[in-house]
Enzyme design. Structure first.
Site, mmCIF file in Angstrom:
data_model
loop_
_atom_site.group_PDB
_atom_site.id
_atom_site.type_symbol
_atom_site.label_atom_id
_atom_site.label_comp_id
_atom_site.label_asym_id
_atom_site.label_seq_id
_atom_site.Cartn_x
_atom_site.Cartn_y
_atom_site.Cartn_z
ATOM 1 N N CYS A 16 45.465 40.187 37.246
ATOM 2 C CA CYS A 16 46.003 38.826 37.181
ATOM 3 C C CYS A 16 47.380 38.729 37.822
ATOM 4 C CB CYS A 16 46.052 38.352 35.735
ATOM 5 S SG CYS A 16 47.061 39.387 34.640
ATOM 6 N N LYS A 75 35.063 40.902 21.786
ATOM 7 C CA LYS A 75 33.988 40.686 22.752
ATOM 8 C C LYS A 75 34.438 41.182 24.114
ATOM 9 C CE LYS A 75 33.003 37.383 25.489
ATOM 10 N NZ LYS A 75 32.494 38.213 26.638
ATOM 11 N N GLU A 91 43.504 31.966 43.625
ATOM 12 C CA GLU A 91 43.511 33.344 43.148
ATOM 13 C C GLU A 91 42.287 34.057 43.725
ATOM 14 O OE1 GLU A 91 44.066 35.787 38.971
ATOM 15 O OE2 GLU A 91 42.762 34.027 38.965
#
Length: 478
Positions: free
Chosen positions: A279, A170, A373
């Site tokens: 990330c 996905k 973040e």
């Protein structure tokens, strides 16, 4: 002939609505894809399970040949795939080339997995042969994000296939082509048998169906920590394994003996590469007080010198953020940080989705862009007095993905790294690094440890089965 055309776009009609894939730099429509529903997930899992049995029986060299061919095809179709990565994902061409390189290497490394020693002979108390061997889990569910769409899909898809599994992938709908449909086209041309790889672009509902499907025992998820918590919780309820590679707020520690002439380049790359949408991005710059003022000045000058614009049509260092929602989040964090006392040393402005590389000085524990973040081109900088304070500041985060330490004394850098819990450490480099041969993963809120690369792939996508064999039927007291 193009790898992707009208006849290969989506070989099986999905049940969801049509979705327009747009170019973030211009808003131009690039393609229309059909999204998947929960019904599609169930059908794909059944088809994958049916095809996987024969694929697992195939000789290791057959599976390896498909993976090697797939790796070659990423190079053979590099021009076409590069354009999709640049236009659909907002990559600058260099970043697109890096993704293509890593994708090929992931396939080559996965090909070697197909013939890895499958187990071991065990000592046993009885007159029998006792051994273990690794067997495929069956069908692997992969959920991949938009920010490095090709890498973050292929690093699960390639080893899972090589080890005899089927895969239901996905991709994020925003990068449905370069993060999903392109992989299907590559593997089809490489000779992967039908039914083994299913591409189901979709949102959270599709992901939930993937996690819940009883025919999918393993989920490989890369994404935000918030979404990862939901995936992990759901997987636990269904008693299936979830490999979670999540967010980060990685620190770059610059000790007092660092060479500022060298460090500014690596510092800027760590925070501004791919607009900070990685990330591992350097989210916190921890700089010794003796270097702090000059560091801020130099990093701000570097940020101001970088070109931001359309990576498909112009020579730029940074492209666009992926969409308006991401831009609004980044800008809100910058504004709330400056309102709370952080100094805007560079950037803080945007034109459409093009956000200027931003440097924030005088940040602290109450600065949102320092503690959270950001996932944008923002470099918060904070000073420290000694190595003890640096270690305490770097460790004072819920995340634990990557760490960079810059010092003239590498032994001292390694010693300092031992005091800071992270999954990845780089001495005299910034925090954004990736190689197909290296384990990858974080600790704490950054995920469930190294789940990609080398032996980690064996653990992720196989089960260990114990088998015993006797010459005669065993006899018992009754």
């Amino acid at each position: 002939m193009p790898l992707l055309d009208a006849t290969t776009w989506q070989p099986r009609r999905l049940a969801g609505p049509d979705h327009t894939v747009t170019e973030p730099a211009t808003g131009e429509q690039l393609a229309t894809v059909t999204l998947a529903t929960g019904e599609d997930v169930g059908a794909a899992a059944e088809a994958g399970r049916a095809a996987q049995t024969e694929w697992a029986k195939a000789p290791h060299f057959v599976r390896a040949a498909v993976l090697r061919k797939a790796g070659d095809l990423f190079a053979a179709h590099a021009d076409e795939l590069r354009e999709w990565l640049v236009r659909e994902a907002g990559n600058i061409p260099g970043k697109a080339d890096f993704e293509l390189h890593v994708a090929a290497q992931e396939c080559y490394e996965a090909a070697a997995l197909a013939s890895r020693p499958p187990g071991q002979v065990l000592p046993t108390e009885g007159p029998r042969l006792s051994y273990t061997r690794r067997v495929p889990v069956g069908v692997v569910g992969v959920i991949a994000p938009f920010n490095a769409p090709l890498i973050l899909s292929i690093r699960s898809v390639a080893p899972a296939l090589a080890l005899g599994n089927a895969v239901v992938l996905k991709p994020d709908p925003r990068t449905a082509v370069c993060g999903g449909l392109a992989l299907a086209a590559v593997f089809a041309e490489a000779g992967l048998p039908e039914g083994l790889l299913h591409i189901l672009p979709g949102g959270a509902e599709t992901g939930q169906a993937l996690v819940a499907d009883p025919l999918i025992p393993v989920i490989s998820f890369t994404g935000s920590t918030g979404a990862g918590r939901h995936v992990g919780e759901a997987a636990g309820r269904h008693l299936k394994r979830a490999h979670l590679e999540l967010g980060g707020n990685s620190a770059l520690i610059v000790l007092e003996d660092a060479d500022l002439d060298a460090v500014i380049s690596t510092a800027a790359w760590g925070s501004f590469f791919h607009q900070g949408q990685i990330c591992m991005t350097t989210g916190r710059h921890l700089v010794h007080a003796s270097l702090y003022d000059e560091y801020v000045e130099r990093l701000a000058a570097k940020a101001d010198s970088l070109a931001v614009g359309d990576p498909h049509r112009d020579q730029v260092h940074l492209g666009p953020l992926i969409d308006r929602g991401q831009l609004d989040k980044v800008h809100a964090l910058v504004e709330s940080s400056t309102a709370g006392g952080a100094k805007l040393a560079a950037g803080g402005t945007h034109d459409r989705l093009f956000y200027r590389p931003t440097v924030l000085a005088d940040t602290g524990d109450d600065t949102p862009a320092y503690t959270e973040e950001v996932f944008g081109p923002v470099a918060p900088v904070r000073s420290f007095g000694d190595a003890d304070e640096a270690a305490a500041l770097a460790a004072a985060s819920p995340y634990g993905l990557a760490l960079g330490i810059v010092t003239a004394d590498t032994a001292r850098g390694l010693d300092l790294a031992e005091r800071i819990p992270t999954g990845i450490v780089h001495i005299n480099d910034q925090t954004v690094n990736d190689e197909a041969v290296a384990p990858f993963g974080g600790v704490a809120a950054s995920g469930t440890g190294s789940r990609f690369g080398g032996d980690a792939n064996l653990d992720a996508f196989t089960e260990v089965r114990w088998t015993t064999v006797r010459g005669d039927v065993a006899q018992y007291p009754f």
